[in-house]
Design an enzyme around this catalytic site. Structure first.
Site, PDB file in Angstrom:
ATOM      1  N   LYS A   1       5.918  28.608  38.057  1.00 46.06           N
ATOM      2  CA  LYS A   1       4.873  28.864  39.034  1.00 46.06           C
ATOM      3  C   LYS A   1       4.719  30.363  39.254  1.00 46.06           C
ATOM      4  CE  LYS A   1       5.353  28.163  43.601  1.00 46.06           C
ATOM      5  NZ  LYS A   1       4.796  29.367  44.227  1.00 46.06           N
TER       6      LYS A   1
ATOM      7  N   ASP B   1      -0.300  29.575  41.549  1.00 45.93           N
ATOM      8  CA  ASP B   1      -0.254  29.205  42.974  1.00 45.93           C
ATOM      9  C   ASP B   1      -0.845  30.344  43.806  1.00 45.93           C
ATOM     10  OD1 ASP B   1       0.475  28.164  45.473  1.00 45.93           O
ATOM     11  OD2 ASP B   1       2.556  28.824  45.294  1.00 45.93           O
TER      12      ASP B   1
ATOM     13  N   LYS C   1      -3.436  29.665  45.963  1.00 46.36           N
ATOM     14  CA  LYS C   1      -3.944  29.015  47.191  1.00 46.36           C
ATOM     15  C   LYS C   1      -5.314  29.550  47.592  1.00 46.36           C
ATOM     16  CE  LYS C   1       0.684  28.094  49.062  1.00 46.36           C
ATOM     17  NZ  LYS C   1       1.552  28.873  48.161  1.00 46.36           N
TER      18      LYS C   1
ATOM     19  N   ASP D   1     -11.909  30.137  50.225  1.00 45.49           N
ATOM     20  CA  ASP D   1     -13.034  31.070  50.379  1.00 45.49           C
ATOM     21  C   ASP D   1     -14.317  30.244  50.327  1.00 45.49           C
ATOM     22  OD1 ASP D   1     -14.653  33.482  50.256  1.00 45.49           O
ATOM     23  OD2 ASP D   1     -12.917  34.505  49.401  1.00 45.49           O
TER      24      ASP D   1
ATOM     25  N   THR E   1       4.881  24.119  53.882  1.00 44.68           N
ATOM     26  CA  THR E   1       6.182  23.575  54.277  1.00 44.68           C
ATOM     27  C   THR E   1       6.916  24.489  55.254  1.00 44.68           C
ATOM     28  OG1 THR E   1       6.878  24.442  52.158  1.00 44.68           O
ATOM     29  CG2 THR E   1       6.661  22.083  52.325  1.00 44.68           C
TER      30      THR E   1
ATOM     31  N   ARG F   1      13.993  29.955  45.460  1.00 43.82           N
ATOM     32  CA  ARG F   1      15.227  30.684  45.783  1.00 43.82           C
ATOM     33  C   ARG F   1      16.535  29.992  45.417  1.00 43.82           C
ATOM     34  NH1 ARG F   1      12.725  32.283  51.480  1.00 43.82           N
ATOM     35  NH2 ARG F   1      11.722  30.296  50.993  1.00 43.82           N
TER      36      ARG F   1
HETATM   37  O1  C5P Z   1      12.126  29.682  47.378  1.00 49.77           O
HETATM   38  P1  C5P Z   1      11.485  28.356  47.693  1.00 49.77           P
HETATM   39  O2  C5P Z   1      12.120  27.209  46.950  1.00 49.77           O
HETATM   40  O3  C5P Z   1      11.344  28.114  49.179  1.00 49.77           O
HETATM   41  O4  C5P Z   1      10.011  28.523  47.086  1.00 49.77           O
HETATM   42  C1  C5P Z   1       8.987  27.644  47.375  1.00 49.77           C
HETATM   43  C2  C5P Z   1       7.779  28.101  46.654  1.00 49.77           C
HETATM   44  O5  C5P Z   1       6.746  27.159  46.918  1.00 49.77           O
HETATM   45  C3  C5P Z   1       7.231  29.459  47.105  1.00 49.77           C
HETATM   46  O6  C5P Z   1       6.764  30.093  45.923  1.00 49.77           O
HETATM   47  C4  C5P Z   1       6.097  29.143  48.038  1.00 49.77           C
HETATM   48  O7  C5P Z   1       5.038  30.081  47.944  1.00 49.77           O
HETATM   49  C5  C5P Z   1       5.643  27.798  47.507  1.00 49.77           C
HETATM   50  N1  C5P Z   1       4.990  26.908  48.459  1.00 49.77           N
HETATM   51  C6  C5P Z   1       5.543  26.453  49.635  1.00 49.77           C
HETATM   52  N2  C5P Z   1       4.865  25.590  50.450  1.00 49.77           N
HETATM   53  C7  C5P Z   1       3.671  25.165  50.088  1.00 49.77           C
HETATM   54  C8  C5P Z   1       3.099  25.602  48.892  1.00 49.77           C
HETATM   55  C9  C5P Z   1       3.805  26.450  48.079  1.00 49.77           C
HETATM   56  O8  C5P Z   1       6.660  26.784  49.972  1.00 49.77           O
HETATM   57  N3  C5P Z   1       3.037  24.274  50.851  1.00 49.77           N
END
Ligand code: C5P
Length: 239
Positions: free
Chosen positions: A34, A60, A62, A65, A124, A216
């Protein structure tokens, strides 16, 4: 689908070189990579084109607009060769429908596959309090289901949502064709970071998620490949 195809690794790193090294390290063990706002801002579309030539990329960014702008951005995402890209379902059905139609037309005309187009429901990292701040008084699950229905009705291929809402989405959108992509996944060995509505990978899949986005817990692990293997072990206990 085998478990290795279900993990999308978020390339949330500071440089294109660091991202290339993560791709080299994990390419045979994941479903897709991603590229989000951080990496896209530093490395740009050429980097996306380069990686998309050999690997599945979820772009990603998002989008949110006016319909015309989102459709044009979607067309450029498709021309970069990405496998999946997303937009905020809160942009409404006209925005989503216009994008689906116009991206589809260009892909047909130029002879390539239309990328999967996914709607973001509620991030989330948000909770009920975050929604109240912006004037949404309905609970998270209700709002997520409503946005998922809107996305489906607008022709999108699926949504991004917390694993906690997968069951509600499946109940309101019906069937299993509509994809549910879930970030906010934390293996048992990892910390929660800024994610608020989290679940372990095996639980997320048992709830019915199609793809898990993980950043992460893999990126910050001393041995990324090992972290991924531990996640697969957790997932496989779900079978
Ligand atoms: O590091 P982590 O596992 O929290 O990364 C989650 C990834 O998913 C990030 O790149 C974040 O931008 C993305 N994301 C998210 N919640 C969403 C959509 C995408 O955390 N609803």
């Amino acid at each position: 689908m085998e478990s290795a195809r279900r993990i999308i690794v978020a390339l949330d790193v500071e440089t294109a070189d660091e991202a290339r090294s993560v791709v080299r390290e994990l390419k045979d063990e994941v479903g897709a990579f991603k590229v989000g706002l951080q990496l896209f801002t530093v490395a740009g579309p050429e980097f996306v084109r380069e990686i998309a030539a050999d690997h599945r990329i979820f772009l990603d960014l998002k989008f949110h607009d006016i319909p015309h702008t989102v459709a044009k951005a979607g067309i450029e995402a498709a021309r970069l060769g990405v496998w999946m890209f997303n937009m905020h379902a809160m942009g409404g059905s006209e925005m989503m429908q216009t994008a689906v139609n116009e991206v589809g037309e260009v892909c047909d005309k130029e002879g390539f596959d239309r990328p999967l187009i996914i709607g973001v429901t509620i991030l989330t990292s948000s909770d009920a309090n975050t929604l109240r701040q912006i004037g949404i008084e309905t609970g998270i699950a209700t709002q997520v289901s409503r946005l998922a229905q809107l996305a489906k009705g607008s022709g999108l291929d699926g949504v991004v949502a917390s694993p906690m809402e997968v069951a509600a989405i499946r109940a309101t959108t019906g069937g299993s064709e509509f994809l549910v992509v879930t970030p906010g996944v934390r293996p048992e060995f990892a910390t929660v970071d800024d994610q608020k509505r989290v679940m372990a990978p095996r639980e997320a899949l048992l709830e019915g998620a199609d793809y898990l986005v993980i950043g992460r817990p893999i990126l910050n692990a001393p041995d990324r490949s090992l972290a991924l293997r531990r996640i697969y072990e957790e997932i496989d206990t779900a079978r």
